[in-house]
Write a protein that holds these residues in place. Sequence first.
Motif, PDB file in Angstrom:
ATOM      1  N   SER A  73       0.822  -1.216   0.000  1.00 12.07           N
ATOM      2  CA  SER A  73       0.000   0.000   0.000  1.00 12.07           C
ATOM      3  C   SER A  73       0.855   1.265   0.000  1.00 12.07           C
ATOM      4  CB  SER A  73      -0.919   0.024   1.229  1.00 12.07           C
ATOM      5  OG  SER A  73      -1.830  -1.045   1.213  1.00 12.07           O
ATOM      6  N   ILE A  74       2.194   1.082  -0.036  1.00 10.96           N
ATOM      7  CA  ILE A  74       3.114   2.212   0.027  1.00 10.96           C
ATOM      8  C   ILE A  74       3.907   2.312  -1.263  1.00 10.96           C
ATOM      9  CG2 ILE A  74       4.975   3.321   1.307  1.00 10.96           C
ATOM     10  CD1 ILE A  74       4.261   1.589   3.707  1.00 10.96           C
ATOM     11  N   GLY A  75       3.895   3.488  -1.890  1.00 14.00           N
ATOM     12  CA  GLY A  75       4.748   3.765  -3.035  1.00 14.00           C
ATOM     13  C   GLY A  75       5.952   4.565  -2.569  1.00 14.00           C
ATOM     14  N   TYR A  76       7.119   4.307  -3.173  1.00 12.91           N
ATOM     15  CA  TYR A  76       8.350   4.949  -2.711  1.00 12.91           C
ATOM     16  C   TYR A  76       9.158   5.453  -3.902  1.00 12.91           C
ATOM     17  CZ  TYR A  76      13.009   5.335  -0.514  1.00 12.91           C
ATOM     18  OH  TYR A  76      14.234   5.780  -0.065  1.00 12.91           O
ATOM     19  N   VAL A  77       9.522   6.726  -3.860  1.00 12.79           N
ATOM     20  CA  VAL A  77      10.413   7.307  -4.858  1.00 12.79           C
ATOM     21  C   VAL A  77      11.712   7.649  -4.145  1.00 12.79           C
ATOM     22  CG1 VAL A  77      10.760   9.171  -6.516  1.00 12.79           C
ATOM     23  CG2 VAL A  77       8.454   8.250  -6.136  1.00 12.79           C
ATOM     24  N   PRO A  78      12.769   6.847  -4.358  1.00 13.03           N
ATOM     25  CA  PRO A  78      14.029   7.076  -3.647  1.00 13.03           C
ATOM     26  C   PRO A  78      14.746   8.314  -4.141  1.00 13.03           C
ATOM     27  CG  PRO A  78      14.318   5.365  -5.288  1.00 13.03           C
ATOM     28  CD  PRO A  78      12.854   5.707  -5.280  1.00 13.03           C
ATOM     29  N   GLN A  79      15.727   8.754  -3.376  1.00 16.48           N
ATOM     30  CA  GLN A  79      16.535   9.897  -3.777  1.00 16.48           C
ATOM     31  C   GLN A  79      17.323   9.520  -5.021  1.00 16.48           C
ATOM     32  OE1 GLN A  79      19.985  12.724  -1.789  1.00 16.48           O
ATOM     33  NE2 GLN A  79      18.435  11.807  -0.485  1.00 16.48           N
ATOM     34  N   PHE A  80      17.145  10.308  -6.067  1.00 15.69           N
ATOM     35  CA  PHE A  80      17.755  10.007  -7.363  1.00 15.69           C
ATOM     36  C   PHE A  80      18.977  10.904  -7.548  1.00 15.69           C
ATOM     37  CE2 PHE A  80      17.816  11.398 -11.917  1.00 15.69           C
ATOM     38  CZ  PHE A  80      18.386  10.252 -12.428  1.00 15.69           C
ATOM     39  N   CYS A 153       2.400   2.776  -9.838  1.00 10.37           N
ATOM     40  CA  CYS A 153       1.958   1.480 -10.357  1.00 10.37           C
ATOM     41  C   CYS A 153       1.715   0.463  -9.243  1.00 10.37           C
ATOM     42  CB  CYS A 153       2.962   0.930 -11.374  1.00 10.37           C
ATOM     43  SG  CYS A 153       2.598   1.442 -13.062  1.00 10.37           S
ATOM     44  N   THR A 154       2.158   0.763  -8.042  1.00  6.97           N
ATOM     45  CA  THR A 154       1.857  -0.107  -6.909  1.00  6.97           C
ATOM     46  C   THR A 154       0.439   0.137  -6.382  1.00  6.97           C
ATOM     47  OG1 THR A 154       2.680   1.444  -5.224  1.00  6.97           O
ATOM     48  CG2 THR A 154       4.297  -0.037  -6.226  1.00  6.97           C
ATOM     49  N   GLU A 155      -0.234   1.159  -6.940  1.00  4.26           N
ATOM     50  CA  GLU A 155      -1.561   1.578  -6.470  1.00  4.26           C
ATOM     51  C   GLU A 155      -1.524   1.921  -4.976  1.00  4.26           C
ATOM     52  OE1 GLU A 155      -5.028  -0.544  -8.393  1.00  4.26           O
ATOM     53  OE2 GLU A 155      -3.442  -2.020  -8.790  1.00  4.26           O
ATOM     54  N   PRO A 156      -0.635   2.834  -4.597  1.00  5.63           N
ATOM     55  CA  PRO A 156      -0.431   3.111  -3.173  1.00  5.63           C
ATOM     56  C   PRO A 156      -1.522   3.971  -2.563  1.00  5.63           C
ATOM     57  CG  PRO A 156       0.879   4.622  -4.467  1.00  5.63           C
ATOM     58  CD  PRO A 156       0.233   3.668  -5.450  1.00  5.63           C
ATOM     59  N   LYS A 157      -1.728   3.783  -1.269  1.00  2.00           N
ATOM     60  CA  LYS A 157      -2.542   4.704  -0.485  1.00  2.00           C
ATOM     61  C   LYS A 157      -1.651   5.794   0.111  1.00  2.00           C
ATOM     62  CE  LYS A 157      -5.707   3.128   2.248  1.00  2.00           C
ATOM     63  NZ  LYS A 157      -6.379   2.375   3.355  1.00  2.00           N
ATOM     64  N   LEU A 158      -0.355   5.467   0.247  1.00  2.00           N
ATOM     65  CA  LEU A 158       0.636   6.374   0.818  1.00  2.00           C
ATOM     66  C   LEU A 158       1.832   6.443  -0.123  1.00  2.00           C
ATOM     67  CD1 LEU A 158       1.939   8.008   3.189  1.00  2.00           C
ATOM     68  CD2 LEU A 158       2.688   5.810   4.132  1.00  2.00           C
ATOM     69  N   LEU A 159       2.223   7.655  -0.524  1.00  2.00           N
ATOM     70  CA  LEU A 159       3.356   7.852  -1.418  1.00  2.00           C
ATOM     71  C   LEU A 159       4.452   8.600  -0.672  1.00  2.00           C
ATOM     72  CD1 LEU A 159       4.559   7.632  -4.289  1.00  2.00           C
ATOM     73  CD2 LEU A 159       3.439   9.816  -4.816  1.00  2.00           C
ATOM     74  N   LEU A 160       5.649   7.996  -0.600  1.00  2.42           N
ATOM     75  CA  LEU A 160       6.811   8.591   0.048  1.00  2.42           C
ATOM     76  C   LEU A 160       7.821   8.995  -1.017  1.00  2.42           C
ATOM     77  CD1 LEU A 160       7.370   5.942   2.892  1.00  2.42           C
ATOM     78  CD2 LEU A 160       5.847   7.925   2.915  1.00  2.42           C
ATOM     79  N   LEU A 161       8.326  10.222  -0.942  1.00  5.94           N
ATOM     80  CA  LEU A 161       9.292  10.703  -1.921  1.00  5.94           C
ATOM     81  C   LEU A 161      10.475  11.338  -1.208  1.00  5.94           C
ATOM     82  CD1 LEU A 161       6.152  11.836  -2.931  1.00  5.94           C
ATOM     83  CD2 LEU A 161       7.431  11.788  -5.063  1.00  5.94           C
ATOM     84  N   ASP A 162      11.676  10.961  -1.621  1.00  7.60           N
ATOM     85  CA  ASP A 162      12.910  11.458  -1.011  1.00  7.60           C
ATOM     86  C   ASP A 162      13.616  12.380  -2.002  1.00  7.60           C
ATOM     87  OD1 ASP A 162      15.102  11.903   0.550  1.00  7.60           O
ATOM     88  OD2 ASP A 162      15.605   9.795   0.855  1.00  7.60           O
ATOM     89  N   GLU A 163      13.527  13.678  -1.757  1.00  6.00           N
ATOM     90  CA  GLU A 163      14.143  14.701  -2.614  1.00  6.00           C
ATOM     91  C   GLU A 163      13.758  14.540  -4.089  1.00  6.00           C
ATOM     92  OE1 GLU A 163      15.573  17.237  -1.564  1.00  6.00           O
ATOM     93  OE2 GLU A 163      16.578  16.829   0.319  1.00  6.00           O
ATOM     94  N   PRO A 164      12.475  14.562  -4.420  1.00  4.59           N
ATOM     95  CA  PRO A 164      12.054  14.319  -5.802  1.00  4.59           C
ATOM     96  C   PRO A 164      12.435  15.415  -6.786  1.00  4.59           C
ATOM     97  CG  PRO A 164      10.187  15.040  -4.506  1.00  4.59           C
ATOM     98  CD  PRO A 164      11.316  14.818  -3.540  1.00  4.59           C
TER      99      PRO A 164
END
Length: 254
Positions: A73-80, A153-164
């Motif tokens: 339920s969690i989407g994650y965008v790591p620091q790129f 695409c994970t269909e998250p309820k919670l989206l976490l983003l690190d320095e997007p």
Amino acid sequence: MNAVEIQNLSVNYEELSALKDINITIKDKEFVAILGPNGGGKSTLLKAILGLIKPSSGQIKVYGKNPQDKRNSIGYVPQFTKFEKSFPIDVIDVVLMGRLKFGMNFFHKYSKEDIEFAENIMNMLDIYELKNRQIGQLSGGQMQKVLIARALCTEPKLLLLDEPTASVDVESKTSIYSLLKDLNKNITILVVTHDTGFVFSYVDKIACLNQKLFYHGEPELDKNIMDKVYGCPVDVIAHGEIPHRVFRNHQEGN
């Protein structure tokens, strides 16, 4: 139900304290920005919410469950920051990785529905025309949108983003934050950022973190809070090629 509930959270790396006694509640469909200096524990907090780091003490609940039970339920965008530009993978392949549920093999065969879902996400993010482009050919802003698409695409309820929006131009920053604000109509968003000049116009709450939580509330800050969070008197906070600027000398022991 609240999206995230954190009580008395502390995280230690051997003898180093990364987080100390953090208490914070994030409501469903809130847009929250986490601000603070490098090394202040912001990325550690995201990883703890993801269940990738075990707390030394305290507890975390994601929609009332342990983080490990809510991984899908969690989407994650790591620091790129850096990636191998010659790596032979196209945009569509990166985005489809978000359809892999926990425990699936990387070489899982995607269904027609998976592909259609990924293509719909890319259309929504205005990157569909990039679907067959090799990732090394993308700009920084395009790559960030691809990583956001993968997370969605994970269909998250919670989206976490690190320095997007690190290392992208002003136009891309505006585009990304506008996109996140639109996504926030349906999902909870928690973003780590240095871009105070941009984020204040989009978020509902801010959390100021430097090992301890110094502030959590409306996106308005006074000088005293910023001085405490950054350990020195801060005038301007920026990221990338423009360093943060101080208007008095750093004080010993801060």
